[in-house]
Design a protein around this motif. Structure first.
Motif, PDB file in Angstrom:
ATOM      1  N   GLU A   1      -2.225   7.591  -0.163  1.00  0.00           N
ATOM      2  CA  GLU A   1      -2.855   8.295  -1.281  1.00  0.00           C
ATOM      3  C   GLU A   1      -3.268   9.702  -0.883  1.00  0.00           C
ATOM      4  O   GLU A   1      -3.068  10.663  -1.632  1.00  0.00           O
ATOM      5  CB  GLU A   1      -4.065   7.505  -1.765  1.00  0.00           C
ATOM      6  N   LYS A   2      -3.845   9.826   0.330  1.00  0.00           N
ATOM      7  CA  LYS A   2      -4.304  11.142   0.792  1.00  0.00           C
ATOM      8  C   LYS A   2      -4.170  11.218   2.306  1.00  0.00           C
ATOM      9  O   LYS A   2      -4.228  10.200   3.001  1.00  0.00           O
ATOM     10  CB  LYS A   2      -5.768  11.396   0.412  1.00  0.00           C
TER      11      LYS A   2
ATOM     12  N   THR B   1      -9.185   3.463   4.719  1.00  0.00           N
ATOM     13  CA  THR B   1      -9.089   4.729   5.451  1.00  0.00           C
ATOM     14  C   THR B   1      -8.745   4.413   6.901  1.00  0.00           C
ATOM     15  O   THR B   1      -9.442   3.646   7.569  1.00  0.00           O
ATOM     16  CB  THR B   1     -10.402   5.513   5.378  1.00  0.00           C
TER      17      THR B   1
ATOM     18  N   TYR C   1       0.839  -1.199   0.000  1.00  0.00           N
ATOM     19  CA  TYR C   1       0.000   0.000   0.000  1.00  0.00           C
ATOM     20  C   TYR C   1       0.875   1.250   0.000  1.00  0.00           C
ATOM     21  O   TYR C   1       2.006   1.235   0.503  1.00  0.00           O
ATOM     22  CB  TYR C   1      -0.901   0.041   1.231  1.00  0.00           C
TER      23      TYR C   1
ATOM     24  N   VAL D   1      -5.644   7.886   3.940  1.00  0.00           N
ATOM     25  CA  VAL D   1      -6.150   6.936   2.946  1.00  0.00           C
ATOM     26  C   VAL D   1      -4.956   6.267   2.282  1.00  0.00           C
ATOM     27  O   VAL D   1      -4.081   6.944   1.735  1.00  0.00           O
ATOM     28  CB  VAL D   1      -7.018   7.632   1.887  1.00  0.00           C
TER      29      VAL D   1
ATOM     30  N   ALA E   1      -3.718   3.057  -0.454  1.00  0.00           N
ATOM     31  CA  ALA E   1      -4.275   2.327  -1.596  1.00  0.00           C
ATOM     32  C   ALA E   1      -3.226   1.441  -2.235  1.00  0.00           C
ATOM     33  O   ALA E   1      -2.026   1.720  -2.154  1.00  0.00           O
ATOM     34  CB  ALA E   1      -4.842   3.306  -2.618  1.00  0.00           C
ATOM     35  N   THR E   2      -3.694   0.373  -2.889  1.00  0.00           N
ATOM     36  CA  THR E   2      -2.818  -0.477  -3.684  1.00  0.00           C
ATOM     37  C   THR E   2      -2.877  -0.015  -5.136  1.00  0.00           C
ATOM     38  O   THR E   2      -3.725   0.809  -5.514  1.00  0.00           O
ATOM     39  CB  THR E   2      -3.258  -1.949  -3.615  1.00  0.00           C
TER      40      THR E   2
ATOM     41  N   GLY F   1      -6.187  -0.397  -6.783  1.00  0.00           N
ATOM     42  CA  GLY F   1      -7.299   0.459  -6.403  1.00  0.00           C
ATOM     43  C   GLY F   1      -7.975   0.098  -5.100  1.00  0.00           C
ATOM     44  O   GLY F   1      -8.971   0.738  -4.730  1.00  0.00           O
ATOM     45  N   ASP F   2      -7.478  -0.892  -4.383  1.00  0.00           N
ATOM     46  CA  ASP F   2      -8.028  -1.190  -3.060  1.00  0.00           C
ATOM     47  C   ASP F   2      -7.641  -0.066  -2.101  1.00  0.00           C
ATOM     48  O   ASP F   2      -6.466   0.310  -2.008  1.00  0.00           O
ATOM     49  CB  ASP F   2      -7.477  -2.524  -2.542  1.00  0.00           C
ATOM     50  N   ARG F   3      -8.618   0.452  -1.368  1.00  0.00           N
ATOM     51  CA  ARG F   3      -8.383   1.584  -0.478  1.00  0.00           C
ATOM     52  C   ARG F   3      -8.824   1.273   0.942  1.00  0.00           C
ATOM     53  O   ARG F   3      -9.822   0.583   1.157  1.00  0.00           O
ATOM     54  CB  ARG F   3      -9.110   2.833  -0.970  1.00  0.00           C
TER      55      ARG F   3
END
Length: 332
Positions: free
Chosen positions: A218-219, A240, A215, A230, A232-233, A236-238
């Motif tokens: 991302e944010k 929080t 991972y 957040v 993510a991979t 697109g797996d996310r």
């Protein structure tokens, strides 16, 4: 804590050996040079002895120093300082060495405070000023508001949800050190495999630290301060994560600063040395993280050995009547 702090500028200092860098390797070099009968000055741009350890992780446990099953960074610095002080070295703290010039009297070092240091030889042991932390690609607006690159005091993060980012030794060390005091610790790394020591990886997986790979952050969100992250991979797996602190332990970028102007041969952004720890410049040696040679292993304990090796050869260089092979310290 060590009692050595920033030193007022002195116009002239003359010693047998100038050590550049007051971290563990420099402090051990100061002790050993005193043992070999040399007068020593230790210069460092930082205002306290201890280098990176004292400045960035004084409370972190260190496991790879001989004689200490585990020792906190500041305690190691204090012990090394006590050992060096037996020989009364001159500390020039808050004095960054900017130039080295060869003269008939020896090597003359100039500092950014205007101090002039004349020495028979120089041993460069690096320092925190040589490294810049790699920045997290997102969330820079939260710097010092939850995003940090160092944790000088672990108790500052007690009871918090902490996200540690990185896959090297520092990242895993922070995660393990924070686990007992933080509300939760999550370790995020962009690859499935870690670069850290195998034992540290085993300890993390056996702990309550949540490990998320592969991972990336991302944010980072928060109203004025970090409140969630957040990750993510690439698929697109996310996820929080609640977080009040993000520790970005992504390593360092070498910035040699004035050292690049000293006419030394460099390799991999470090000073290339021979088997005696001598650089390409006569009377200038290097030891510790700043030195590079074939078979180099970057450990504090190796730095101590490199400093001793350099000092023994410097002793014979400055006085040919001295042997490269020292006597036993118990005979001093």
């Amino acid at each position: 804590m060590s009692g050595h702090a920033a030193t007022d500028a002195a116009a002239e200092v003359s010693v047998d050996l100038l050590i550049v860098g007051a971290g563990p390797t420099g402090l051990y070099g100061a002790y050993y040079a005193g043992f070999r009968g040399m007068s020593v000055a230790v210069a460092d741009a930082l205002p306290e002895v201890g280098g990176q350890i004292a400045a960035l992780y004084p409370e972190k446990l260190i496991y790879d120093v001989a004689g200490f099953p585990a020792v906190r960074g500041q305690e190691l610095v204090d012990r090394l300082t006590e050992q060096a002080d037996r020989w009364n070295p001159t500390y020039l703290l808050g004095h960054g060495v900017t130039d080295l010039d060869d003269t008939a009297e020896g090597i003359v070092a100039a500092t950014d405070t205007g101090t002039r240091i004349t020495a028979g030889a120089v041993l460069v042991c690096g320092g925190i000023g040589n490294f810049i932390p790699r920045e997290l690609p997102v969330g820079s607006e939260y710097l010092d508001r939850g995003l940090r690159y160092f944790v000088p005091r672990l108790d500052e993060l007690g009871g918090q949800d902490v996200v540690v980012v990185g896959g090297g030794d520092s990242a895993l060390d922070w995660a393990l050190s924070l686990e007992p005091i933080a509300s939760s610790v999550t370790l995020v790394h962009r690859r499935a495999r870690f670069r850290a020591h195998e034992r540290s990886v085993e300890q993390v997986h056996a702990s309550s630290v949540r490990v998320l790979t592969p991972y990336e952050v991302e944010k980072i969100h928060g109203d004025g301060a970090v409140s969630e992250v957040v990750v993510a991979t690439s698929d697109g797996d996310r996820i929080t994560l609640p977080a009040q602190t993000v520790v970005a332990a992504l390593g360092f970028i070498a910035d040699l600063g004035p050292i690049e102007r000293w006419g030394l041969e460099l390799r991999r952004r470090r000073i290339l040395v021979d088997r005696t720890m001598r650089s390409s410049r006569e009377r200038v040696y290097a030891a510790g993280d700043i030195a590079d040679h074939d078979g180099k292993v970057t450990l504090i304990s190796i730095g101590f050995g490199e400093a001793a090796l350099a000092v023994n050869h410097i002793a014979a260089l400055l006085d040919p009547a001295r042997s490269i092979t020292p006597g036993h310290s118990s005979d001093a």
